[in-house]
Write a protein that holds these residues in place. Structure first.
Motif, PDB file in Angstrom:
ATOM      1  N   ASN A  97       0.797  -1.222   0.000  1.00 56.04           N
ATOM      2  CA  ASN A  97       0.000   0.000   0.000  1.00 56.04           C
ATOM      3  C   ASN A  97       0.835   1.282   0.000  1.00 56.04           C
ATOM      4  O   ASN A  97       0.289   2.369   0.156  1.00 56.04           O
ATOM      5  CB  ASN A  97      -0.986   0.011   1.184  1.00 56.04           C
ATOM      6  N   GLU A  98       2.160   1.148  -0.145  1.00 53.43           N
ATOM      7  CA  GLU A  98       3.015   2.346  -0.206  1.00 53.43           C
ATOM      8  C   GLU A  98       2.769   3.075  -1.534  1.00 53.43           C
ATOM      9  O   GLU A  98       2.513   2.448  -2.559  1.00 53.43           O
ATOM     10  CB  GLU A  98       4.492   1.913  -0.104  1.00 53.43           C
ATOM     11  N   LYS A  99       2.834   4.411  -1.468  1.00 52.24           N
ATOM     12  CA  LYS A  99       2.620   5.199  -2.692  1.00 52.24           C
ATOM     13  C   LYS A  99       3.698   4.923  -3.745  1.00 52.24           C
ATOM     14  O   LYS A  99       4.869   4.794  -3.419  1.00 52.24           O
ATOM     15  CB  LYS A  99       2.629   6.700  -2.356  1.00 52.24           C
ATOM     16  N   ILE A 100       3.279   4.837  -5.005  1.00 52.98           N
ATOM     17  CA  ILE A 100       4.215   4.670  -6.118  1.00 52.98           C
ATOM     18  C   ILE A 100       4.427   6.041  -6.758  1.00 52.98           C
ATOM     19  O   ILE A 100       3.462   6.790  -6.927  1.00 52.98           O
ATOM     20  CB  ILE A 100       3.655   3.691  -7.180  1.00 52.98           C
ATOM     21  N   SER A 101       5.672   6.374  -7.075  1.00 52.62           N
ATOM     22  CA  SER A 101       5.966   7.688  -7.655  1.00 52.62           C
ATOM     23  C   SER A 101       5.225   7.885  -8.981  1.00 52.62           C
ATOM     24  O   SER A 101       5.178   6.993  -9.822  1.00 52.62           O
ATOM     25  CB  SER A 101       7.468   7.840  -7.872  1.00 52.62           C
ATOM     26  N   ILE A 102       4.658   9.083  -9.142  1.00 56.23           N
ATOM     27  CA  ILE A 102       3.948   9.455 -10.377  1.00 56.23           C
ATOM     28  C   ILE A 102       4.914   9.505 -11.562  1.00 56.23           C
ATOM     29  O   ILE A 102       4.506   9.449 -12.724  1.00 56.23           O
ATOM     30  CB  ILE A 102       3.225  10.817 -10.175  1.00 56.23           C
ATOM     31  N   ILE A 103       6.223   9.597 -11.243  1.00 55.90           N
ATOM     32  CA  ILE A 103       7.238   9.671 -12.313  1.00 55.90           C
ATOM     33  C   ILE A 103       7.152   8.449 -13.232  1.00 55.90           C
ATOM     34  O   ILE A 103       7.279   8.565 -14.449  1.00 55.90           O
ATOM     35  CB  ILE A 103       8.666   9.761 -11.697  1.00 55.90           C
ATOM     36  N   TYR A 104       6.908   7.246 -12.658  1.00 61.45           N
ATOM     37  CA  TYR A 104       6.901   6.023 -13.482  1.00 61.45           C
ATOM     38  C   TYR A 104       5.838   6.082 -14.591  1.00 61.45           C
ATOM     39  O   TYR A 104       6.186   5.949 -15.769  1.00 61.45           O
ATOM     40  CB  TYR A 104       6.703   4.783 -12.609  1.00 61.45           C
ATOM     41  N   PRO A 105       4.542   6.306 -14.248  1.00 61.21           N
ATOM     42  CA  PRO A 105       3.562   6.388 -15.340  1.00 61.21           C
ATOM     43  C   PRO A 105       3.800   7.590 -16.253  1.00 61.21           C
ATOM     44  O   PRO A 105       3.491   7.530 -17.441  1.00 61.21           O
ATOM     45  CB  PRO A 105       2.214   6.498 -14.621  1.00 61.21           C
ATOM     46  N   LEU A 106       4.375   8.681 -15.691  1.00 57.46           N
ATOM     47  CA  LEU A 106       4.665   9.850 -16.528  1.00 57.46           C
ATOM     48  C   LEU A 106       5.686   9.513 -17.612  1.00 57.46           C
ATOM     49  O   LEU A 106       5.515   9.884 -18.771  1.00 57.46           O
ATOM     50  CB  LEU A 106       5.205  10.994 -15.662  1.00 57.46           C
ATOM     51  N   ILE A 107       6.762   8.810 -17.217  1.00 57.24           N
ATOM     52  CA  ILE A 107       7.791   8.416 -18.200  1.00 57.24           C
ATOM     53  C   ILE A 107       7.168   7.500 -19.251  1.00 57.24           C
ATOM     54  O   ILE A 107       7.450   7.627 -20.452  1.00 57.24           O
ATOM     55  CB  ILE A 107       8.969   7.696 -17.489  1.00 57.24           C
ATOM     56  N   GLU A 108       6.288   6.580 -18.810  1.00 56.02           N
ATOM     57  CA  GLU A 108       5.615   5.687 -19.765  1.00 56.02           C
ATOM     58  C   GLU A 108       4.753   6.482 -20.740  1.00 56.02           C
ATOM     59  O   GLU A 108       4.769   6.241 -21.951  1.00 56.02           O
ATOM     60  CB  GLU A 108       4.784   4.652 -19.004  1.00 56.02           C
ATOM     61  N   ALA A 109       4.015   7.472 -20.203  1.00 57.38           N
ATOM     62  CA  ALA A 109       3.137   8.280 -21.055  1.00 57.38           C
ATOM     63  C   ALA A 109       3.964   9.134 -22.021  1.00 57.38           C
ATOM     64  O   ALA A 109       3.659   9.212 -23.219  1.00 57.38           O
ATOM     65  CB  ALA A 109       2.238   9.167 -20.195  1.00 57.38           C
ATOM     66  N   ILE A 110       5.026   9.754 -21.505  1.00 57.53           N
ATOM     67  CA  ILE A 110       5.867  10.613 -22.361  1.00 57.53           C
ATOM     68  C   ILE A 110       6.497   9.786 -23.487  1.00 57.53           C
ATOM     69  O   ILE A 110       6.482  10.190 -24.654  1.00 57.53           O
ATOM     70  CB  ILE A 110       6.970  11.310 -21.519  1.00 57.53           C
ATOM     71  N   THR A 111       7.036   8.605 -23.137  1.00 56.38           N
ATOM     72  CA  THR A 111       7.652   7.754 -24.166  1.00 56.38           C
ATOM     73  C   THR A 111       6.598   7.299 -25.166  1.00 56.38           C
ATOM     74  O   THR A 111       6.846   7.273 -26.377  1.00 56.38           O
ATOM     75  CB  THR A 111       8.342   6.532 -23.523  1.00 56.38           C
ATOM     76  N   GLY A 112       5.397   6.951 -24.672  1.00 52.51           N
ATOM     77  CA  GLY A 112       4.313   6.507 -25.551  1.00 52.51           C
ATOM     78  C   GLY A 112       3.882   7.605 -26.520  1.00 52.51           C
ATOM     79  O   GLY A 112       3.782   7.377 -27.729  1.00 52.51           O
ATOM     80  N   ILE A 113       3.658   8.808 -25.986  1.00 61.08           N
ATOM     81  CA  ILE A 113       3.206   9.922 -26.833  1.00 61.08           C
ATOM     82  C   ILE A 113       4.284  10.280 -27.868  1.00 61.08           C
ATOM     83  O   ILE A 113       3.999  10.447 -29.055  1.00 61.08           O
ATOM     84  CB  ILE A 113       2.848  11.160 -25.960  1.00 61.08           C
ATOM     85  N   THR A 114       5.550  10.352 -27.397  1.00 61.88           N
ATOM     86  CA  THR A 114       6.643  10.697 -28.323  1.00 61.88           C
ATOM     87  C   THR A 114       6.737   9.674 -29.453  1.00 61.88           C
ATOM     88  O   THR A 114       6.870  10.034 -30.625  1.00 61.88           O
ATOM     89  CB  THR A 114       7.982  10.759 -27.563  1.00 61.88           C
ATOM     90  N   THR A 115       6.643   8.380 -29.103  1.00 67.22           N
ATOM     91  CA  THR A 115       6.746   7.322 -30.112  1.00 67.22           C
ATOM     92  C   THR A 115       5.606   7.420 -31.126  1.00 67.22           C
ATOM     93  O   THR A 115       5.825   7.303 -32.334  1.00 67.22           O
ATOM     94  CB  THR A 115       6.729   5.939 -29.423  1.00 67.22           C
ATOM     95  N   ALA A 116       4.373   7.685 -30.630  1.00 64.79           N
ATOM     96  CA  ALA A 116       3.223   7.812 -31.540  1.00 64.79           C
ATOM     97  C   ALA A 116       3.393   9.028 -32.455  1.00 64.79           C
ATOM     98  O   ALA A 116       3.142   8.949 -33.662  1.00 64.79           O
ATOM     99  CB  ALA A 116       1.932   7.924 -30.737  1.00 64.79           C
ATOM    100  N   LEU A 117       3.850  10.159 -31.893  1.00 63.11           N
ATOM    101  CA  LEU A 117       4.056  11.367 -32.709  1.00 63.11           C
ATOM    102  C   LEU A 117       5.156  11.141 -33.749  1.00 63.11           C
ATOM    103  O   LEU A 117       5.049  11.606 -34.887  1.00 63.11           O
ATOM    104  CB  LEU A 117       4.422  12.562 -31.814  1.00 63.11           C
TER     105      LEU A 117
END
Ligand SMILES: [Zn+2]
Length: 263
Positions: A79-99
């Motif tokens: 139940n420890e908080k997971i850093s928002i950085i992880y999904p952010l990096i996934e989203a940034i890499t995903g968006i960049t790759t699609a663009l």
């Protein structure tokens, strides 16, 4: 005719989604590299685990972006908080790759710039986290950029891009050493610049340097206003270089022709 346009659009939408998913998965691997490399850990072993409780993560914990949302940003086991950085990096890499797919289609440029974006994301994040630029990644990447140039922008363009960044950064480092005893731009920024030059070639390197300088100055002014730093603090410079480089991949050609139209 109209049907054909529709088909083309569905095709672009479908493959954009595919490349977003591919990029997000790549981003999830980049997270591992960003997190483990500075600690000298292997990036393949042990398998992914929660950094807090050490519990091994199963496939359903590792779906890029969705697992984070589904688990409401907390570890399923402790139940420890997971850093928002992880999904952010996934989203940034995903968006960049699609663009990148939308810009280059299925081409060698697409492969080249996906690799380039991944390298930039990793070195920018490691610089932000640790203040170090990883030459173990950057120096081999210079040769990757040069190798791609034979089939894309041409070797001459790539080598001039690398020389442009190299000479400029050596000058900046020498000048900043005159004024500041410590801090300022470091040797790590120099190798990162040469790597960016080798991938982008001379024309886009000039654009990317100007963009990085603008981004860096804007943020630098904000930091000095709000945190009252004295200008001696080592500011991670690679994130701005990376941002400038990526933006110039998308807009550099347009900016160059706009500039040339002015004369
Ligand atoms: Zn946990």
């Amino acid at each position: 005719m109209r049907n054909l346009i529709l088909i083309v659009d569905y095709y672009r939408i479908f493959f954009s989604a595919v490349f977003f998913a591919l990029g997000a998965t790549l981003g999830s691997f980049l997270n591992v590299v960003i997190y483990r490399l500075p600690k000298g850990e292997s990036i393949v072993y042990p398998p992914s685990h929660c950094p807090h409780c050490g519990h091994k993560l199963v496939a359903s914990d590792l779906i890029p972006i969705f697992s984070y949302i589904y688990l409401k940003g907390r570890c399923r086991y402790c139940n420890e908080k997971i850093s928002i950085i992880y999904p952010l990096i996934e989203a940034i890499t995903g968006i960049t790759t699609a663009l990148l797919f939308l810009k280059f289609g299925f081409s060698l440029d697409l492969l080249k710039y996906i690799i380039f974006a991944c390298i930039l994301i990793v070195i920018a994040m490691i610089d932000l986290n640790t203040g170090y630029v990883y030459d173990a990644i950057v120096i081999p990447s210079i040769f990757v950029g040069l190798a791609f140039s034979f089939f894309t922008i041409g070797f001459r363009e790539a080598i001039f891009g690398a020389i442009f960044y190299g000479v400029l950064f050596v000058l900046i480092i020498l000048i900043s050493k005159l004024f500041y005893k410590e801090g300022g731009m470091g040797e790590g920024d120099l190798t990162a610049g040469i790597m960016i030059g080798a991938f982008l070639g001379l024309k886009l390197s000039i654009v990317s340097f100007i963009l990085s300088f603008i981004f860096g100055s804007l943020v630098g002014i904000l930091i000095m206003l709000f945190e009252k730093k004295d200008g001696k603090t080592q500011i991670p410079f690679v994130p701005y270089l990376a941002l400038g480089a990526i933006v110039s991949v998308f807009l550099g050609g347009k900016l160059v022709s706009f500039y040339l139209q002015l004369f």
